[in-house]
Scaffold this motif. Structure first.
Motif, PDB file in Angstrom:
ATOM      1  N   GLY A 196       6.295  13.915 -12.263  1.00 51.60           N
ATOM      2  CA  GLY A 196       7.044  13.789 -13.494  1.00 51.60           C
ATOM      3  C   GLY A 196       8.286  12.939 -13.401  1.00 51.60           C
ATOM      4  O   GLY A 196       9.076  12.886 -14.349  1.00 51.60           O
ATOM      5  N   LEU A 197       8.488  12.249 -12.288  1.00 55.18           N
ATOM      6  CA  LEU A 197       9.644  11.377 -12.151  1.00 55.18           C
ATOM      7  C   LEU A 197       9.357  10.021 -12.787  1.00 55.18           C
ATOM      8  O   LEU A 197       8.214   9.558 -12.818  1.00 55.18           O
ATOM      9  N   ASN A 198      10.395   9.404 -13.305  1.00 54.19           N
ATOM     10  CA  ASN A 198      10.299   8.032 -13.789  1.00 54.19           C
ATOM     11  C   ASN A 198      10.377   7.100 -12.583  1.00 54.19           C
ATOM     12  O   ASN A 198      11.346   7.150 -11.828  1.00 54.19           O
ATOM     13  N   VAL A 199       9.378   6.243 -12.420  1.00 51.87           N
ATOM     14  CA  VAL A 199       9.308   5.365 -11.256  1.00 51.87           C
ATOM     15  C   VAL A 199       9.054   3.935 -11.716  1.00 51.87           C
ATOM     16  O   VAL A 199       8.220   3.686 -12.593  1.00 51.87           O
ATOM     17  N   LEU A 200       9.765   3.008 -11.127  1.00 49.42           N
ATOM     18  CA  LEU A 200       9.523   1.590 -11.346  1.00 49.42           C
ATOM     19  C   LEU A 200       9.162   0.968 -10.011  1.00 49.42           C
ATOM     20  O   LEU A 200       9.957   0.997  -9.078  1.00 49.42           O
ATOM     21  N   SER A 244       4.843   5.656  -5.099  1.00 53.49           N
ATOM     22  CA  SER A 244       5.035   5.600  -6.541  1.00 53.49           C
ATOM     23  C   SER A 244       4.099   6.568  -7.259  1.00 53.49           C
ATOM     24  O   SER A 244       4.527   7.322  -8.147  1.00 53.49           O
ATOM     25  N   GLU A 245       2.839   6.576  -6.882  1.00 50.10           N
ATOM     26  CA  GLU A 245       1.862   7.457  -7.530  1.00 50.10           C
ATOM     27  C   GLU A 245       2.214   8.918  -7.322  1.00 50.10           C
ATOM     28  O   GLU A 245       2.094   9.745  -8.240  1.00 50.10           O
ATOM     29  N   THR A 246       2.655   9.261  -6.116  1.00 53.64           N
ATOM     30  CA  THR A 246       3.012  10.654  -5.829  1.00 53.64           C
ATOM     31  C   THR A 246       4.210  11.098  -6.658  1.00 53.64           C
ATOM     32  O   THR A 246       4.208  12.180  -7.255  1.00 53.64           O
ATOM     33  N   LEU A 247       5.238  10.268  -6.708  1.00 57.98           N
ATOM     34  CA  LEU A 247       6.429  10.637  -7.456  1.00 57.98           C
ATOM     35  C   LEU A 247       6.149  10.705  -8.960  1.00 57.98           C
ATOM     36  O   LEU A 247       6.656  11.589  -9.661  1.00 57.98           O
ATOM     37  N   GLU A 248       5.331   9.793  -9.460  1.00 63.43           N
ATOM     38  CA  GLU A 248       4.966   9.831 -10.880  1.00 63.43           C
ATOM     39  C   GLU A 248       4.188  11.095 -11.215  1.00 63.43           C
ATOM     40  O   GLU A 248       4.352  11.663 -12.302  1.00 63.43           O
ATOM     41  N   SER A 249       3.346  11.554 -10.276  1.00 61.89           N
ATOM     42  CA  SER A 249       2.558  12.762 -10.520  1.00 61.89           C
ATOM     43  C   SER A 249       3.436  13.996 -10.628  1.00 61.89           C
ATOM     44  O   SER A 249       3.019  15.022 -11.171  1.00 61.89           O
ATOM     45  N   GLY A 273       4.564  18.508  -1.757  1.00 56.92           N
ATOM     46  CA  GLY A 273       3.209  17.962  -1.786  1.00 56.92           C
ATOM     47  C   GLY A 273       3.161  16.603  -1.168  1.00 56.92           C
ATOM     48  O   GLY A 273       4.133  15.868  -1.163  1.00 56.92           O
ATOM     49  N   CYS A 274       2.000  16.236  -0.645  1.00 57.25           N
ATOM     50  CA  CYS A 274       1.788  14.952  -0.002  1.00 57.25           C
ATOM     51  C   CYS A 274       0.821  14.143  -0.826  1.00 57.25           C
ATOM     52  O   CYS A 274       0.044  14.674  -1.620  1.00 57.25           O
ATOM     53  N   PRO A 275       0.841  12.838  -0.683  1.00 49.54           N
ATOM     54  CA  PRO A 275      -0.083  11.996  -1.438  1.00 49.54           C
ATOM     55  C   PRO A 275      -1.505  12.217  -0.971  1.00 49.54           C
ATOM     56  O   PRO A 275      -1.744  12.668   0.142  1.00 49.54           O
ATOM     57  N   THR A 304       0.822  -1.210   0.000  1.00 46.65           N
ATOM     58  CA  THR A 304       0.000   0.000   0.000  1.00 46.65           C
ATOM     59  C   THR A 304       0.852   1.253   0.000  1.00 46.65           C
ATOM     60  O   THR A 304       0.648   2.178  -0.795  1.00 46.65           O
ATOM     61  N   GLN A 305       1.848   1.307   0.870  1.00 46.54           N
ATOM     62  CA  GLN A 305       2.695   2.491   0.964  1.00 46.54           C
ATOM     63  C   GLN A 305       3.612   2.622  -0.252  1.00 46.54           C
ATOM     64  O   GLN A 305       3.880   3.742  -0.710  1.00 46.54           O
TER      65      GLN A 305
END
Length: 224
Positions: free
Chosen positions: A35-39, A28-33, A222-224, A22-23
């Motif tokens: 503009g970062l590339n996340v795997l 991941s969703e926050t960092l992708e929002s 920003g926070c998730p 969950t965390q």
């Protein structure tokens, strides 16, 4: 286009039912929002051979798996995962977020199965060619609470989850010992805290690491 200049490797660790997935997903969703590339990936797994090994080592019905064989199966899956997925992603400047990594083997097979932390650590250091996370987020969960979480509804336990609470208690203390020995790499949080609070604490630590990779003004808040 990614705003980061170098990869960042983050592992989520903790007992079964701690809320790692969950965390990891929220981060991941926050960092992708931004503009970062996340795997986002997991262990055992992350590659075709890793997923097959995951099924063999975690699913019931494959016969007896002794402790050494279990440790070697996890290490084999991790070797493929590191070589084929994690290292290439980091080289390309991706934030890699994995649900479990080496410390799980040290805790589960080294301590839980009694193989010894040093031997299992050495095996996995060889398997990964010494690749360790920049940050390990440890979600600390009481074994009884973890079991209650993972068996909610109709959920069933895998081969390791179904071990008795004494086994999971040993795992918990092993993780805490690992964190105490390397506090600069670990962020230890109580798994039963509010999910939003946990997410904010994790993001704050990740922001601190990202600020070392790129100018601070290039990393939005920003926070998730």
């Amino acid at each position: 286009m990614s705003i980061q200049s170098a990869g960042l490797f983050i592992a989520f660790e903790g007992g079964d039912g701690a809320g790692k997935s969950t965390q990891a997903a929220r981060l991941s969703e926050t960092l992708e929002s931004r503009g970062l590339n996340v795997l986002r990936t997991r262990e055992p797994g992350g590659t075709p051979i890793g997923e097959k090994l995951r099924s063999l080592v975690l699913d019931h019905g494959h016969g007896t798996i002794d402790a050494r064989t279990e440790a070697l199966m996890f290490a084999a899956a991790r070797a493929a995962h590191t070589h084929q997925v994690i290292r290439p992603a980091l080289k390309n400047g991706t934030v890699v977020i994995t649900d479990r990594y080496i410390d799980s083997s040290v805790a589960y097979q080294g301590i839980g199965r009694g193989l010894g932390a040093e031997g299992v650590s050495t095996l996995n250091h060889w398997a990964t060619e010494g690749l360790h996370p920049d940050l390990t987020v440890l979600l600390d969960v009481d074994p009884a609470h973890g079991r209650q979480r993972r068996t909610a509804g109709d959920a069933s336990e895998d081969r390791l989850e179904s071990e008795p609470d004494a086994f999971h208690s040993a795992i918990r203390h092993a993780f805490l010992d690992l964190a105490e020995a390397n506090p600069s790499r670990y962020l230890v949080l109580a798994a039963d805290d509010d999910m939003g609070t946990l997410a904010a604490q994790i993001l704050a630590r990740v922001d601190s690491l990202l600020s070392e990779l790129a100018p601070r003004e290039h990393v939005p808040g920003g926070c998730p």
